[in-house]
Design a protein around this motif. Sequence first.
Motif, PDB file in Angstrom:
ATOM      1  N   MET A  52      -8.911  -2.214 -18.913  1.00 21.52           N
ATOM      2  CA  MET A  52      -7.969  -3.156 -18.337  1.00 21.52           C
ATOM      3  C   MET A  52      -7.482  -2.725 -16.955  1.00 21.52           C
ATOM      4  SD  MET A  52      -7.495  -5.782 -20.294  1.00 21.52           S
ATOM      5  CE  MET A  52      -5.909  -6.389 -19.769  1.00 21.52           C
ATOM      6  N   LEU A  53      -7.327  -1.409 -16.763  1.00 17.96           N
ATOM      7  CA  LEU A  53      -6.767  -0.924 -15.513  1.00 17.96           C
ATOM      8  C   LEU A  53      -7.748  -0.994 -14.354  1.00 17.96           C
ATOM      9  CD1 LEU A  53      -4.719   2.167 -16.736  1.00 17.96           C
ATOM     10  CD2 LEU A  53      -3.888  -0.111 -16.172  1.00 17.96           C
ATOM     11  N   GLU A  54      -9.020  -1.308 -14.641  1.00 20.55           N
ATOM     12  CA  GLU A  54      -9.972  -1.365 -13.540  1.00 20.55           C
ATOM     13  C   GLU A  54      -9.675  -2.529 -12.591  1.00 20.55           C
ATOM     14  OE1 GLU A  54     -12.099  -3.171 -17.175  1.00 20.55           O
ATOM     15  OE2 GLU A  54     -10.851  -1.440 -16.703  1.00 20.55           O
ATOM     16  N   VAL A  55      -8.884  -3.498 -13.031  1.00 18.29           N
ATOM     17  CA  VAL A  55      -8.537  -4.599 -12.125  1.00 18.29           C
ATOM     18  C   VAL A  55      -7.755  -4.092 -10.928  1.00 18.29           C
ATOM     19  CG1 VAL A  55      -8.547  -6.299 -13.989  1.00 18.29           C
ATOM     20  CG2 VAL A  55      -6.423  -5.132 -13.406  1.00 18.29           C
ATOM     21  N   LEU A  56      -7.061  -2.958 -11.092  1.00 22.86           N
ATOM     22  CA  LEU A  56      -6.268  -2.405  -9.997  1.00 22.86           C
ATOM     23  C   LEU A  56      -7.132  -1.703  -8.962  1.00 22.86           C
ATOM     24  CD1 LEU A  56      -3.247  -0.942 -12.028  1.00 22.86           C
ATOM     25  CD2 LEU A  56      -3.398  -3.132 -10.832  1.00 22.86           C
ATOM     26  N   ASP A  57      -8.421  -1.550  -9.262  1.00 20.37           N
ATOM     27  CA  ASP A  57      -9.322  -0.940  -8.291  1.00 20.37           C
ATOM     28  C   ASP A  57      -9.657  -1.889  -7.152  1.00 20.37           C
ATOM     29  OD1 ASP A  57      -9.390   1.366  -9.803  1.00 20.37           O
ATOM     30  OD2 ASP A  57     -11.168   0.758 -10.934  1.00 20.37           O
ATOM     31  N   TYR A  58      -9.377  -3.159  -7.345  1.00 20.31           N
ATOM     32  CA  TYR A  58      -9.713  -4.160  -6.336  1.00 20.31           C
ATOM     33  C   TYR A  58      -8.446  -4.543  -5.560  1.00 20.31           C
ATOM     34  CZ  TYR A  58     -13.878  -4.626  -9.237  1.00 20.31           C
ATOM     35  OH  TYR A  58     -15.018  -4.370  -9.952  1.00 20.31           O
ATOM     36  N   ALA A  59      -8.569  -4.514  -4.245  1.00 17.31           N
ATOM     37  CA  ALA A  59      -7.406  -4.807  -3.405  1.00 17.31           C
ATOM     38  C   ALA A  59      -6.926  -6.239  -3.605  1.00 17.31           C
ATOM     39  CB  ALA A  59      -7.757  -4.566  -1.935  1.00 17.31           C
ATOM     40  N   PHE A  60      -7.864  -7.187  -3.761  1.00 18.22           N
ATOM     41  CA  PHE A  60      -7.443  -8.580  -3.919  1.00 18.22           C
ATOM     42  C   PHE A  60      -6.714  -8.791  -5.234  1.00 18.22           C
ATOM     43  CE2 PHE A  60     -11.445  -8.709  -6.204  1.00 18.22           C
ATOM     44  CZ  PHE A  60     -11.240  -9.643  -7.205  1.00 18.22           C
ATOM     45  N   MET A  61      -7.054  -8.000  -6.269  1.00 20.20           N
ATOM     46  CA  MET A  61      -6.351  -8.121  -7.538  1.00 20.20           C
ATOM     47  C   MET A  61      -4.955  -7.495  -7.456  1.00 20.20           C
ATOM     48  SD  MET A  61      -7.666  -9.953  -9.825  1.00 20.20           S
ATOM     49  CE  MET A  61      -6.527  -9.466 -11.118  1.00 20.20           C
ATOM     50  N   GLN A  62      -4.822  -6.435  -6.682  1.00 20.68           N
ATOM     51  CA  GLN A  62      -3.496  -5.853  -6.471  1.00 20.68           C
ATOM     52  C   GLN A  62      -2.573  -6.872  -5.817  1.00 20.68           C
ATOM     53  OE1 GLN A  62      -4.054  -2.277  -4.190  1.00 20.68           O
ATOM     54  NE2 GLN A  62      -5.422  -1.331  -5.691  1.00 20.68           N
ATOM     55  N   ARG A  63      -3.109  -7.564  -4.813  1.00 25.59           N
ATOM     56  CA  ARG A  63      -2.311  -8.597  -4.149  1.00 25.59           C
ATOM     57  C   ARG A  63      -2.013  -9.752  -5.098  1.00 25.59           C
ATOM     58  NH1 ARG A  63      -6.182  -7.410  -0.020  1.00 25.59           N
ATOM     59  NH2 ARG A  63      -7.360  -9.296  -0.567  1.00 25.59           N
ATOM     60  N   ALA A  64      -3.005 -10.152  -5.874  1.00 34.18           N
ATOM     61  CA  ALA A  64      -2.820 -11.268  -6.798  1.00 34.18           C
ATOM     62  C   ALA A  64      -1.795 -10.946  -7.874  1.00 34.18           C
ATOM     63  CB  ALA A  64      -4.162 -11.640  -7.435  1.00 34.18           C
ATOM     64  N   LEU A  65      -1.833  -9.726  -8.408  1.00 36.25           N
ATOM     65  CA  LEU A  65      -0.878  -9.348  -9.453  1.00 36.25           C
ATOM     66  C   LEU A  65       0.547  -9.259  -8.912  1.00 36.25           C
ATOM     67  CD1 LEU A  65      -2.992  -6.663 -11.349  1.00 36.25           C
ATOM     68  CD2 LEU A  65      -2.386  -8.951 -12.157  1.00 36.25           C
ATOM     69  N   LEU A  66       0.684  -8.757  -7.687  1.00 36.85           N
ATOM     70  CA  LEU A  66       2.008  -8.709  -7.070  1.00 36.85           C
ATOM     71  C   LEU A  66       2.541 -10.120  -6.861  1.00 36.85           C
ATOM     72  CD1 LEU A  66       4.361  -7.251  -5.779  1.00 36.85           C
ATOM     73  CD2 LEU A  66       3.047  -7.113  -3.646  1.00 36.85           C
ATOM     74  N   ALA A  67       1.674 -11.002  -6.367  1.00 36.21           N
ATOM     75  CA  ALA A  67       2.087 -12.397  -6.187  1.00 36.21           C
ATOM     76  C   ALA A  67       2.425 -13.034  -7.526  1.00 36.21           C
ATOM     77  CB  ALA A  67       0.970 -13.173  -5.489  1.00 36.21           C
TER      78      ALA A  67
ATOM     79  N   VAL B 278       4.465 -13.206   3.031  1.00 37.85           N
ATOM     80  CA  VAL B 278       5.179 -14.483   3.063  1.00 37.85           C
ATOM     81  C   VAL B 278       5.788 -14.790   1.696  1.00 37.85           C
ATOM     82  CG1 VAL B 278       4.923 -16.968   3.363  1.00 37.85           C
ATOM     83  CG2 VAL B 278       3.787 -15.401   4.937  1.00 37.85           C
ATOM     84  N   ILE B 279       4.997 -14.597   0.636  1.00 34.24           N
ATOM     85  CA  ILE B 279       5.478 -14.867  -0.716  1.00 34.24           C
ATOM     86  C   ILE B 279       6.659 -13.964  -1.060  1.00 34.24           C
ATOM     87  CG2 ILE B 279       4.861 -14.698  -3.166  1.00 34.24           C
ATOM     88  CD1 ILE B 279       2.050 -15.608  -2.399  1.00 34.24           C
ATOM     89  N   SER B 280       6.611 -12.706  -0.629  1.00 29.39           N
ATOM     90  CA  SER B 280       7.703 -11.768  -0.901  1.00 29.39           C
ATOM     91  C   SER B 280       8.993 -12.213  -0.215  1.00 29.39           C
ATOM     92  CB  SER B 280       7.320 -10.362  -0.436  1.00 29.39           C
ATOM     93  OG  SER B 280       6.177  -9.894  -1.116  1.00 29.39           O
ATOM     94  N   LEU B 281       8.887 -12.640   1.032  1.00 28.36           N
ATOM     95  CA  LEU B 281      10.064 -13.101   1.761  1.00 28.36           C
ATOM     96  C   LEU B 281      10.660 -14.355   1.118  1.00 28.36           C
ATOM     97  CD1 LEU B 281       8.861 -12.592   5.456  1.00 28.36           C
ATOM     98  CD2 LEU B 281      10.507 -11.203   4.179  1.00 28.36           C
ATOM     99  N   LEU B 282       9.785 -15.284   0.749  1.00 34.25           N
ATOM    100  CA  LEU B 282      10.258 -16.521   0.139  1.00 34.25           C
ATOM    101  C   LEU B 282      10.854 -16.262  -1.243  1.00 34.25           C
ATOM    102  CD1 LEU B 282       7.314 -18.921   1.113  1.00 34.25           C
ATOM    103  CD2 LEU B 282       9.547 -18.682   2.222  1.00 34.25           C
ATOM    104  N   ALA B 283      10.231 -15.360  -1.995  1.00 31.54           N
ATOM    105  CA  ALA B 283      10.747 -15.021  -3.327  1.00 31.54           C
ATOM    106  C   ALA B 283      12.124 -14.376  -3.223  1.00 31.54           C
ATOM    107  CB  ALA B 283       9.780 -14.089  -4.042  1.00 31.54           C
TER     108      ALA B 283
END
Length: 295
Positions: free
Chosen positions: A1-16, A135-140
């Motif tokens: 399951m943790l391999e999703v964090l190996d991808y930069a786009f998934m890190q951004r997606a999970l944060l969003a 942008v999402i962080s600022l709006l959130a």
Amino acid sequence: MLEVLDYAFMQRALLAAVLVGITAPAVGIYLVQRRQAIMGDGIGHVALTGVALGFLTGTNPVWTAILVSALGAVLMELIRWYGKTRGDLALAMLFYGGMAGGVLLINLAPTGSNANLTTYLFGSITTVSQQDVVVISLLAAFVVLITLGLRRQLFAVCQDEEFARVTGLPVRTLNLLLAVTAAVTVTVAMRVVGLLLVSALMVVPVAAAQQATRGFAMTLALAVGIGVVVTLSGTVFSFYKNVPPGASIVVLAIGVFAVITALAAPLAKRRATQHAGRSAAAAEGRCTLKDDVLV
């Protein structure tokens, strides 16, 4: 399951996804209280015009979506206050006009097509860029500041506008602020959940939390918790199964609602039975006391 964090786009997606899971229920609880659960759909359709306007003008679609959806939300509130048109008709105009305007403008854009709207309609984890996260962080942060900082005032207005007005609260200003906050929330969520499904994430976690809690604060806390869990789970599921994240998130949220409802129904019935028993016992005690006094 943790391999999703190996991808930069998934890190951004999970944060969003976490930010969306927090903001959508935080605004949705007020819309549910006002019996305007469908408002997010209307704003989402208007935001589609803003996205298309961004492609047409060559600017960031997120900012144009914020501008257009905020104007649409304010217009709906003004129609509700001053116009003879009913609120449901105003929502219908937002639905149809927003969708039609988005399709028209995207086809007028030099590099635009209907395919460009798909990621905004249903969400796409691969298109969340670093700029989008900022942008999402600022709006959130703006949404959380308003929904928590003004929770007492917003709750009073959503519960009873007339009472709030009598107590001296600026009802119209608070209503406009809530409408703009809902518009901002829609644009925050459109990259992850999609414009067509964002309203579900605003409403379903709140509806699920209401089945198991009493009181505004507990309902809000549980709704946000459910929102974060389903957005993270749905985003991870969409990564492994290659499906739109918005659909996964909403289906999971509805599943959580069904489970909580099934578990809460017997508990609510038991509480009602116990309350009825206590009321009957109290009534019997009063009758016995009355008989003793008469004797």
